[in-house]
Design an enzyme around this catalytic site. Sequence first.
Site, mmCIF file in Angstrom:
data_model
loop_
_atom_site.group_PDB
_atom_site.id
_atom_site.type_symbol
_atom_site.label_atom_id
_atom_site.label_comp_id
_atom_site.label_asym_id
_atom_site.label_seq_id
_atom_site.Cartn_x
_atom_site.Cartn_y
_atom_site.Cartn_z
ATOM 1 C CB ALA A 34 42.944 74.537 91.981
ATOM 2 C CG LEU A 35 39.345 73.007 96.802
ATOM 3 C CD1 LEU A 35 38.628 73.741 97.927
ATOM 4 C CD2 LEU A 35 39.304 71.500 97.054
ATOM 5 C CB THR A 36 38.960 71.718 89.485
ATOM 6 O OG1 THR A 36 39.105 70.307 89.723
ATOM 7 C CG2 THR A 36 40.328 72.373 89.322
ATOM 8 C CB THR A 124 47.929 57.849 83.086
ATOM 9 O OG1 THR A 124 47.139 56.969 82.292
ATOM 10 C CG2 THR A 124 48.230 59.078 82.229
ATOM 11 C CG ASP A 125 47.536 52.609 81.600
ATOM 12 O OD1 ASP A 125 46.847 53.654 81.612
ATOM 13 O OD2 ASP A 125 47.034 51.478 81.726
ATOM 14 C CD GLU A 126 43.907 56.927 79.986
ATOM 15 O OE1 GLU A 126 43.528 57.707 79.104
ATOM 16 O OE2 GLU A 126 43.218 56.629 80.975
ATOM 17 C CE1 TYR A 149 44.651 62.635 82.367
ATOM 18 C CE2 TYR A 149 44.361 60.511 81.289
ATOM 19 C CZ TYR A 149 44.753 61.260 82.387
ATOM 20 O OH TYR A 149 45.238 60.623 83.508
ATOM 21 C CE LYS A 153 49.093 62.711 84.221
ATOM 22 N NZ LYS A 153 49.164 63.364 85.566
ATOM 23 C CE1 TYR A 206 30.644 56.797 76.861
ATOM 24 C CE2 TYR A 206 33.037 56.900 77.073
ATOM 25 C CZ TYR A 206 31.777 57.381 77.393
ATOM 26 O OH TYR A 206 31.671 58.457 78.247
HETATM 27 P P1 NAD Z 1 40.822 63.725 89.969
HETATM 28 O O1 NAD Z 1 40.289 64.402 88.755
HETATM 29 O O2 NAD Z 1 39.908 62.913 90.827
HETATM 30 O O3 NAD Z 1 41.521 64.806 90.930
HETATM 31 C C1 NAD Z 1 42.328 65.833 90.450
HETATM 32 C C2 NAD Z 1 42.611 66.793 91.610
HETATM 33 O O4 NAD Z 1 43.502 67.820 91.114
HETATM 34 C C3 NAD Z 1 41.363 67.514 92.124
HETATM 35 O O5 NAD Z 1 41.377 67.550 93.542
HETATM 36 C C4 NAD Z 1 41.482 68.927 91.554
HETATM 37 O O6 NAD Z 1 40.873 69.929 92.358
HETATM 38 C C5 NAD Z 1 42.998 69.087 91.494
HETATM 39 N N1 NAD Z 1 43.420 70.065 90.477
HETATM 40 C C6 NAD Z 1 43.035 70.115 89.182
HETATM 41 N N2 NAD Z 1 43.589 71.179 88.584
HETATM 42 C C7 NAD Z 1 44.376 71.789 89.508
HETATM 43 C C8 NAD Z 1 45.220 72.925 89.474
HETATM 44 N N3 NAD Z 1 45.359 73.671 88.371
HETATM 45 N N4 NAD Z 1 45.897 73.263 90.601
HETATM 46 C C9 NAD Z 1 45.746 72.531 91.741
HETATM 47 N N5 NAD Z 1 44.932 71.465 91.826
HETATM 48 C C10 NAD Z 1 44.255 71.100 90.718
HETATM 49 O O7 NAD Z 1 42.036 62.836 89.446
HETATM 50 P P2 NAD Z 1 42.521 61.379 89.912
HETATM 51 O O8 NAD Z 1 41.729 60.370 89.198
HETATM 52 O O9 NAD Z 1 42.618 61.364 91.383
HETATM 53 O O10 NAD Z 1 43.985 61.364 89.276
HETATM 54 C C11 NAD Z 1 45.083 61.931 89.990
HETATM 55 C C12 NAD Z 1 46.348 61.799 89.153
HETATM 56 O O11 NAD Z 1 46.593 60.416 88.871
HETATM 57 C C13 NAD Z 1 46.258 62.507 87.809
HETATM 58 O O12 NAD Z 1 47.502 63.116 87.560
HETATM 59 C C14 NAD Z 1 45.997 61.371 86.812
HETATM 60 O O13 NAD Z 1 46.522 61.675 85.556
HETATM 61 C C15 NAD Z 1 46.731 60.225 87.468
HETATM 62 N N6 NAD Z 1 46.198 58.884 87.171
HETATM 63 C C16 NAD Z 1 44.861 58.621 87.343
HETATM 64 C C17 NAD Z 1 44.392 57.325 87.114
HETATM 65 C C18 NAD Z 1 42.938 56.969 87.328
HETATM 66 O O14 NAD Z 1 42.521 55.853 87.021
HETATM 67 N N7 NAD Z 1 42.112 57.870 87.891
HETATM 68 C C19 NAD Z 1 45.272 56.323 86.684
HETATM 69 C C20 NAD Z 1 46.629 56.645 86.529
HETATM 70 C C21 NAD Z 1 47.067 57.925 86.787
HETATM 71 P P1 TYD Z 2 37.120 56.088 82.190
HETATM 72 O O1 TYD Z 2 36.642 55.660 83.539
HETATM 73 O O2 TYD Z 2 36.667 57.411 81.648
HETATM 74 O O3 TYD Z 2 38.716 55.977 82.200
HETATM 75 P P2 TYD Z 2 39.770 56.098 80.943
HETATM 76 O O4 TYD Z 2 39.085 56.688 79.773
HETATM 77 O O5 TYD Z 2 40.809 56.993 81.523
HETATM 78 O O6 TYD Z 2 40.259 54.688 80.705
HETATM 79 O O7 TYD Z 2 36.703 54.985 81.144
HETATM 80 C C1 TYD Z 2 37.069 53.619 81.305
HETATM 81 C C2 TYD Z 2 36.590 52.861 80.076
HETATM 82 O O8 TYD Z 2 35.163 52.862 80.087
HETATM 83 C C3 TYD Z 2 37.011 53.516 78.779
HETATM 84 O O9 TYD Z 2 37.293 52.491 77.831
HETATM 85 C C4 TYD Z 2 35.782 54.299 78.342
HETATM 86 C C5 TYD Z 2 34.639 53.462 78.897
HETATM 87 N N1 TYD Z 2 33.442 54.221 79.333
HETATM 88 C C6 TYD Z 2 32.179 53.788 78.915
HETATM 89 O O10 TYD Z 2 32.036 52.806 78.169
HETATM 90 N N2 TYD Z 2 31.083 54.485 79.358
HETATM 91 C C7 TYD Z 2 31.184 55.583 80.176
HETATM 92 O O11 TYD Z 2 30.155 56.207 80.524
HETATM 93 C C8 TYD Z 2 32.487 55.996 80.594
HETATM 94 C C9 TYD Z 2 32.652 57.209 81.480
HETATM 95 C C10 TYD Z 2 33.590 55.278 80.157
#
Ligand code: NAD
Ligand code: TYD
Length: 340
Positions: A34-36, A124-126, A149, A153, A206
Amino acid sequence: MRLLVTGGCGFIGSNFIRYIVRQHPDWTVVNFDALTYAGNPENLVEVSAMPNYHFVRGDITDTAAVRNVFIEGVDAVVHFAAESHVDRSIHDASPFVRTNVLGTQVLLNAARKFGVSKFVQVSTDEVYGTLGETGYFTEATPLAPNSPYSASKASADLLARAYHETYGLPVIVSRCSNNYGPYQFPEKLVPLAILNAYEDKEIPVYGDGKNVRDWLHVEDHCRALDLVLQHGRPGDVYNVGGNNEHQNIEVVRTILSILGKPESLIRFVTDRPGHDRRYAIDASKIRRELGWQPVYNFEDGLRETVNWYISNLDWCHRVRSGEYRSFYELQYGERLGIGQ
Ligand code: NAD
Ligand code: TYD
């Protein structure tokens, strides 16, 4: 193989698409995004002209748009599209429920109607909530999400499970720990700390900074997902993680030391509400059953990541300033609203 990747313009999705087109040149990848604010087509500039890569701009909650993609033919789905930032979910949970829950259901429904060989729900592990000082999340750990969040998920994971149990849809859920690497949106800890430190700005940490995350390089995650897609057992869950636990403060200190910056840039700020204390993944199932193992060690991976951001300051500048929103506009002539 015609693979539908949702959310391919985000951090992990764009790394995954680059990995897949390299690894499987005979596959066709359709990226539906969707390019959010988190989606940046510039992340895929390397592959955008390849004949086996197609981009479709669309929202996963839009039933008609999703249907149109499936009509063109989809063999398998890897579903990344999501709202992904915990802090944003605390501010407003609505887009998280809409995209992560409703959007996943729309996709599952289309996959069911049209038929696919695999549907990988990237989770995600969350969803497991928080750990104390000891123990690990296994695939059998009960879901206990603590943020809007992670609750959204977990809801999507349960819908995915239900589509497998009820309709026999070949769904697999992967649950990965925190990723780091190139192209991560600089609202997340690692790129935020790198860019702030580079610019001699304070880094907000934090609470007491002792929350623990289990860090995995994004490429190791991509290889795990490729294995899950090809060899995972439908109906199963696979945890993905690199046994790489670090306190946030250690991560920030390491980044400062790589950049040769002083620890006086660390600023302890009010803790995130409902902040999970510790995540740690037991990934023995995917190691044993699919032969996966991480390649990166954290120190080298983090150093490489720091170098990537510092070598790509133009990308960082365009993302932080909002200029990246014009990339699609220039390429495709469509106007994007900022903050969409
Ligand atoms: P991100 O926020 O970087 O990217 C999300 C993408 O989804 C973006 O390109 C956005 O445009 C698109 N999107 C959002 N809403 C949409 C919609 N309604 N329709 C179509 N596209 C849409 O996220 P990320 O960090 O790359 O994470 C990707 C996936 O992996 C997520 O499902 C997240 O829960 C999961 N995940 C992330 C992590 C992490 O550390 N980042 C770890 C484990 C799992
Ligand atoms: P984040 O990268 O937001 O990932 P998640 O919340 O999904 O684990 O945060 C990683 C950890 O870092 C989390 O414990 C929150 C902390 N954090 C900070 O301490 N300062 C920051 O500015 C951010 C964005 C996260």
